[in-house]
Design a protein around this motif. Sequence first.
Motif, PDB file in Angstrom:
ATOM      1  N   THR A  14      37.247 -21.709  -6.615  1.00  0.00           N
ATOM      2  CA  THR A  14      36.104 -21.879  -7.501  1.00  0.00           C
ATOM      3  C   THR A  14      34.864 -21.327  -6.816  1.00  0.00           C
ATOM      4  O   THR A  14      34.829 -21.234  -5.597  1.00  0.00           O
ATOM      5  CB  THR A  14      35.896 -23.366  -7.840  1.00  0.00           C
ATOM      6  OG1 THR A  14      35.793 -24.085  -6.637  1.00  0.00           O
ATOM      7  CG2 THR A  14      37.029 -23.885  -8.689  1.00  0.00           C
ATOM      8  N   PRO A  15      33.836 -20.968  -7.538  1.00  0.00           N
ATOM      9  CA  PRO A  15      33.666 -21.109  -8.980  1.00  0.00           C
ATOM     10  C   PRO A  15      34.205 -19.907  -9.752  1.00  0.00           C
ATOM     11  O   PRO A  15      34.162 -18.787  -9.265  1.00  0.00           O
ATOM     12  CB  PRO A  15      32.140 -21.198  -9.139  1.00  0.00           C
ATOM     13  CG  PRO A  15      31.626 -20.348  -8.028  1.00  0.00           C
ATOM     14  CD  PRO A  15      32.601 -20.518  -6.891  1.00  0.00           C
ATOM     15  N   ARG A  16      34.708 -20.165 -10.945  1.00  0.00           N
ATOM     16  CA  ARG A  16      35.199 -19.093 -11.805  1.00  0.00           C
ATOM     17  C   ARG A  16      35.415 -19.647 -13.205  1.00  0.00           C
ATOM     18  O   ARG A  16      35.422 -20.855 -13.408  1.00  0.00           O
ATOM     19  CB  ARG A  16      36.513 -18.535 -11.282  1.00  0.00           C
ATOM     20  CG  ARG A  16      37.621 -19.545 -11.398  1.00  0.00           C
ATOM     21  CD  ARG A  16      38.925 -19.021 -10.878  1.00  0.00           C
ATOM     22  NE  ARG A  16      39.988 -19.874 -11.317  1.00  0.00           N
ATOM     23  CZ  ARG A  16      40.123 -21.147 -11.022  1.00  0.00           C
ATOM     24  NH1 ARG A  16      39.232 -21.748 -10.292  1.00  0.00           N
ATOM     25  NH2 ARG A  16      41.139 -21.842 -11.471  1.00  0.00           N
ATOM     26  N   GLY A  17      35.565 -18.758 -14.169  1.00  0.00           N
ATOM     27  CA  GLY A  17      35.981 -19.172 -15.505  1.00  0.00           C
ATOM     28  C   GLY A  17      34.907 -19.788 -16.367  1.00  0.00           C
ATOM     29  O   GLY A  17      35.235 -20.363 -17.400  1.00  0.00           O
ATOM     30  N   TRP A  18      33.627 -19.688 -15.967  1.00  0.00           N
ATOM     31  CA  TRP A  18      32.574 -20.228 -16.830  1.00  0.00           C
ATOM     32  C   TRP A  18      31.268 -19.476 -16.602  1.00  0.00           C
ATOM     33  O   TRP A  18      30.995 -18.990 -15.515  1.00  0.00           O
ATOM     34  CB  TRP A  18      32.367 -21.721 -16.607  1.00  0.00           C
ATOM     35  CG  TRP A  18      32.017 -22.133 -15.201  1.00  0.00           C
ATOM     36  CD1 TRP A  18      32.891 -22.448 -14.201  1.00  0.00           C
ATOM     37  CD2 TRP A  18      30.700 -22.296 -14.646  1.00  0.00           C
ATOM     38  NE1 TRP A  18      32.220 -22.784 -13.058  1.00  0.00           N
ATOM     39  CE2 TRP A  18      30.866 -22.709 -13.303  1.00  0.00           C
ATOM     40  CE3 TRP A  18      29.414 -22.149 -15.154  1.00  0.00           C
ATOM     41  CZ2 TRP A  18      29.791 -22.967 -12.466  1.00  0.00           C
ATOM     42  CZ3 TRP A  18      28.336 -22.399 -14.310  1.00  0.00           C
ATOM     43  CH2 TRP A  18      28.527 -22.796 -12.992  1.00  0.00           C
ATOM     44  N   SER A  19      30.487 -19.392 -17.688  1.00  0.00           N
ATOM     45  CA  SER A  19      29.133 -18.860 -17.591  1.00  0.00           C
ATOM     46  C   SER A  19      28.107 -19.963 -17.795  1.00  0.00           C
ATOM     47  O   SER A  19      26.986 -19.882 -17.297  1.00  0.00           O
ATOM     48  CB  SER A  19      28.909 -17.754 -18.630  1.00  0.00           C
ATOM     49  OG  SER A  19      29.069 -18.276 -19.941  1.00  0.00           O
ATOM     50  N   ARG A  20      28.510 -21.016 -18.546  1.00  0.00           N
ATOM     51  CA  ARG A  20      27.626 -22.156 -18.806  1.00  0.00           C
ATOM     52  C   ARG A  20      28.485 -23.411 -18.902  1.00  0.00           C
ATOM     53  O   ARG A  20      29.565 -23.395 -19.482  1.00  0.00           O
ATOM     54  CB  ARG A  20      26.874 -21.943 -20.120  1.00  0.00           C
ATOM     55  CG  ARG A  20      25.900 -23.055 -20.488  1.00  0.00           C
ATOM     56  CD  ARG A  20      25.255 -22.805 -21.849  1.00  0.00           C
ATOM     57  NE  ARG A  20      24.658 -21.501 -21.948  1.00  0.00           N
ATOM     58  CZ  ARG A  20      23.386 -21.211 -21.641  1.00  0.00           C
ATOM     59  NH1 ARG A  20      22.597 -22.173 -21.207  1.00  0.00           N
ATOM     60  NH2 ARG A  20      22.918 -19.988 -21.765  1.00  0.00           N
ATOM     61  N   ILE A 170      41.731 -27.238 -14.803  1.00  0.00           N
ATOM     62  CA  ILE A 170      42.526 -26.092 -14.368  1.00  0.00           C
ATOM     63  C   ILE A 170      41.835 -24.766 -14.656  1.00  0.00           C
ATOM     64  O   ILE A 170      41.907 -23.833 -13.858  1.00  0.00           O
ATOM     65  CB  ILE A 170      43.940 -26.144 -14.998  1.00  0.00           C
ATOM     66  CG1 ILE A 170      44.738 -27.289 -14.351  1.00  0.00           C
ATOM     67  CG2 ILE A 170      44.670 -24.807 -14.837  1.00  0.00           C
ATOM     68  CD1 ILE A 170      46.129 -27.487 -14.904  1.00  0.00           C
ATOM     69  N   ALA A 171      41.105 -24.650 -15.774  1.00  0.00           N
ATOM     70  CA  ALA A 171      40.479 -23.378 -16.112  1.00  0.00           C
ATOM     71  C   ALA A 171      39.309 -23.029 -15.197  1.00  0.00           C
ATOM     72  O   ALA A 171      39.061 -21.858 -14.924  1.00  0.00           O
ATOM     73  CB  ALA A 171      40.006 -23.390 -17.567  1.00  0.00           C
ATOM     74  N   THR A 172      38.585 -24.039 -14.712  1.00  0.00           N
ATOM     75  CA  THR A 172      37.372 -23.774 -13.930  1.00  0.00           C
ATOM     76  C   THR A 172      37.459 -24.256 -12.486  1.00  0.00           C
ATOM     77  O   THR A 172      36.676 -23.808 -11.643  1.00  0.00           O
ATOM     78  CB  THR A 172      36.159 -24.466 -14.577  1.00  0.00           C
ATOM     79  OG1 THR A 172      36.359 -25.884 -14.541  1.00  0.00           O
ATOM     80  CG2 THR A 172      35.952 -23.995 -16.003  1.00  0.00           C
ATOM     81  N   GLY A 173      38.336 -25.199 -12.189  1.00  0.00           N
ATOM     82  CA  GLY A 173      38.378 -25.801 -10.860  1.00  0.00           C
ATOM     83  C   GLY A 173      37.356 -26.891 -10.646  1.00  0.00           C
ATOM     84  O   GLY A 173      37.316 -27.497  -9.572  1.00  0.00           O
ATOM     85  N   VAL A 174      36.520 -27.188 -11.631  1.00  0.00           N
ATOM     86  CA  VAL A 174      35.496 -28.221 -11.490  1.00  0.00           C
ATOM     87  C   VAL A 174      36.156 -29.586 -11.292  1.00  0.00           C
ATOM     88  O   VAL A 174      37.157 -29.913 -11.939  1.00  0.00           O
ATOM     89  CB  VAL A 174      34.580 -28.231 -12.733  1.00  0.00           C
ATOM     90  CG1 VAL A 174      33.672 -29.453 -12.736  1.00  0.00           C
ATOM     91  CG2 VAL A 174      33.755 -26.954 -12.801  1.00  0.00           C
TER      92      VAL A 174
END
Length: 198
Positions: A14-20, A170-174
């Motif tokens: 991470t971070p990945r898979g998101w802009s907001r 899973i999509a972002t790792g948050v």
Amino acid sequence: MTETALFRRLARETPRGWSRLRFELDVFRDDVRDRRQRIELTRDGSVRLADWTDDDWVEREPGEDMLEPRLGVPMWDSYHGPSLLAPRELADGFGWSWPGEDPETLPGPLRFKHLAVISSGGRKMLDAVVQPTDDYDPLCPCCPLLDGARGHVQQPPHKPAKRFTVRLDIATGVCVIARPLDRHVGYGHVLRRFEVDP
């Protein structure tokens, strides 16, 4: 790939898979909600913040908008924010380096007592019960994700926690949940109304 390897990869990459991101953050102390915040943030470092006060949301400035330099994610109020957005401390820690070594082959800072893929709020998540080892090394010892853990954490005045529940999107790792399972042992958090713009 095993679920343990997937968990560590999610935390590490991470971070990945998101802009907001938009979410409500509940912070608990000794099993009682200590504060609630409503947060909207973007990858470029802008942060909108509201505190739940007297049964209403009160917007406030989060301080200077900035990115945490090692992680490239927005920071607000403390290092707890960057840690939950990019929870590398759950995979490898921050005080370690392995010249020529593959971190996948090293034991890591957590022992997994339970680990499963679940669905929560319409999103796939990795749900775990973990026990930190002495190799647990948080981004900031004052605000670790696993408060009260043994290891490189400033020890709280209470008995250290031994087990924690942790959940990664899973999509972002948050890290959407990190709470001690031992009662009355410190801080934990839960993200609610978690919304992601890719």
